[in-house]
Scaffold this active site. Structure first.
Site, mmCIF file in Angstrom:
data_model
loop_
_atom_site.group_PDB
_atom_site.id
_atom_site.type_symbol
_atom_site.label_atom_id
_atom_site.label_comp_id
_atom_site.label_asym_id
_atom_site.label_seq_id
_atom_site.Cartn_x
_atom_site.Cartn_y
_atom_site.Cartn_z
ATOM 1 N N GLY A 146 -26.288 12.815 15.888
ATOM 2 C CA GLY A 146 -26.428 11.513 15.230
ATOM 3 C C GLY A 146 -25.233 10.597 15.430
ATOM 4 O O GLY A 146 -25.107 9.587 14.745
ATOM 5 N N GLU B 223 -26.156 22.918 19.236
ATOM 6 C CA GLU B 223 -25.974 21.559 18.734
ATOM 7 C C GLU B 223 -24.528 21.372 18.271
ATOM 8 O O GLU B 223 -24.200 21.701 17.118
ATOM 9 C CB GLU B 223 -26.913 21.302 17.561
ATOM 10 N N LYS C 33 -36.062 14.902 10.551
ATOM 11 C CA LYS C 33 -35.177 14.929 9.374
ATOM 12 C C LYS C 33 -35.879 14.308 8.155
ATOM 13 O O LYS C 33 -37.084 14.445 8.024
ATOM 14 C CB LYS C 33 -33.870 14.205 9.672
ATOM 15 N N HIS D 252 -30.046 24.421 10.880
ATOM 16 C CA HIS D 252 -29.555 23.117 11.356
ATOM 17 C C HIS D 252 -28.189 22.849 10.702
ATOM 18 O O HIS D 252 -27.964 23.225 9.544
ATOM 19 C CB HIS D 252 -30.558 22.020 10.982
ATOM 20 N N SER E 107 -27.542 13.856 20.184
ATOM 21 C CA SER E 107 -27.669 12.529 20.804
ATOM 22 C C SER E 107 -28.335 12.572 22.181
ATOM 23 O O SER E 107 -27.914 11.879 23.103
ATOM 24 C CB SER E 107 -26.300 11.844 20.876
ATOM 25 N N ASN F 274 -36.850 16.554 15.756
ATOM 26 C CA ASN F 274 -36.527 16.797 14.350
ATOM 27 C C ASN F 274 -36.498 15.443 13.642
ATOM 28 O O ASN F 274 -35.595 14.651 13.871
ATOM 29 C CB ASN F 274 -35.154 17.486 14.276
ATOM 30 N N GLU G 182 -26.971 20.388 9.340
ATOM 31 C CA GLU G 182 -27.014 19.677 8.054
ATOM 32 C C GLU G 182 -27.323 20.646 6.918
ATOM 33 O O GLU G 182 -26.833 20.472 5.806
ATOM 34 C CB GLU G 182 -28.051 18.538 8.138
HETATM 35 C C1 PEP Z 1 -30.748 16.847 15.393
HETATM 36 O O1 PEP Z 1 -31.189 16.322 14.380
HETATM 37 O O2 PEP Z 1 -30.842 18.068 15.546
HETATM 38 C C2 PEP Z 1 -30.094 15.993 16.397
HETATM 39 C C3 PEP Z 1 -29.638 16.560 17.485
HETATM 40 O O3 PEP Z 1 -29.995 14.657 16.111
HETATM 41 P P1 PEP Z 1 -29.629 13.478 17.156
HETATM 42 O O4 PEP Z 1 -30.515 13.681 18.375
HETATM 43 O O5 PEP Z 1 -29.938 12.212 16.435
HETATM 44 O O6 PEP Z 1 -28.197 13.649 17.507
#
Ligand code: PEP
Length: 249
Positions: free
Chosen positions: A173, A167, A11, A95, A213, A9, A97
């Site tokens: 992040g 997630e 973003k 997601h 992460s 992703n 966000e």
């Molecule tokens: C994501 O954007 O879904 C995500 C898991 O980001 P990161 O791997 O940076 O934590």
């Protein structure tokens, strides 16, 4: 049989030149050692270019969002058919966000999932708890509601075409990964809930990715868990080296 799927992703990162450079690095060095499905999800503006550049490669294309209508006066939005027309096979739905900053509810996400499926896209439906929810023992309750409401009304055959991404919001992040045991515990719970919404065989066939992460140095341990069937990768998918190291875990 479950498919192992690792998706990146991007973003709201990369301009077109950076996107092209990233794709060149990925496709020239991707050997698919693990025979998994690899998906990149660039911003909307780069989908056409990335799609052309991925021709002849086994890397698949996904979008980060979709609007749940076929067409109409929805300025600024993108329909599922538009995504299909530029070569997307996947779309990320729900997601954290989008849930947080754009107030997308489980009911609205259910509509997005319906439209994505109707148009032949494979949705990657994200679920996960916030830190305060984990700390107050609400994790399973939150995820149960996200699954029940988000996946309401789907047949077993439809559910088989949805990928779930667990997630934990506190791990996205932040550099803080759920431990493989924490992730496995929630993945097993998700599979159990999916079985309630369909049946055990269907639940067993659904790919459940972990996201939060994921990095080259923790992916092997995470993927070693029985209910973790892939990863949704944010930050580490923005560099060809780290994403390749993850997909070749
Ligand atoms: C994501 O954007 O879904 C995500 C898991 O980001 P990161 O791997 O940076 O934590």
């Amino acid at each position: 049989m479950r498919k192992t799927i690792v998706a990146g992703n991007w973003k709201m990162f990369t301009d077109l030149a950076e996107a092209n450079e990233l794709i060149t690095g990925l496709k020239n060095n991707f050997q698919n050692k693990n025979q998994i499905e690899v998906v990149v999800c660039p911003p909307f503006t780069h989908l056409s270019a990335v799609s052309l550049s991925l021709q002849g490669s086994s890397i698949q294309l996904g979008a980060q969002n979709v609007y749940p209508e076929e067409k109409g006066a929805y300025t600024g939005e993108i329909s599922p058919a538009m995504l299909k027309s530029v070569g997307c096979q996947y779309v990320i739905v729900g997601h954290s966000e989008r849930r947080e900053y754009f107030h997308e509810s489980n009911a609205f996400l259910n509509k997005k999932l319906q439209f994505a499926l109707q148009n032949g896209l494979t949705p990657i439906y994200c679920v996960g708890e916030k830190l305060e929810e984990r700390e107050s023992d609400q994790t399973f309750k939150v995820i149960e509601a996200q699954l029940k409401e988000g996946l309401s009304g789907f047949s077993a055959a439809q559910l088989k075409n949805i990928v779930i991404a667990y997630e934990p919001v506190w791990a996205i992040g932040t550099g803080k990964t759920a431990s493989p045991e924490q992730a496995q515990e929630v993945h097993a719970f998700i599979r159990q809930e999916l079985a309630k919404l369909s049946d055990a065989a269907t639940a067993d066939a659904i790919t459940i990715q972990y996201g939060g992460s994921v990095k080259p140095d923790n992916v092997t341990e995470l993927m070693g868990k029985p209910d973790i069937d892939g990863a949704l990768v944010g930050g580490a998918s923005l560099k060809a080296d780290s994403f390749l190291a993850i997909v070749n875990y």
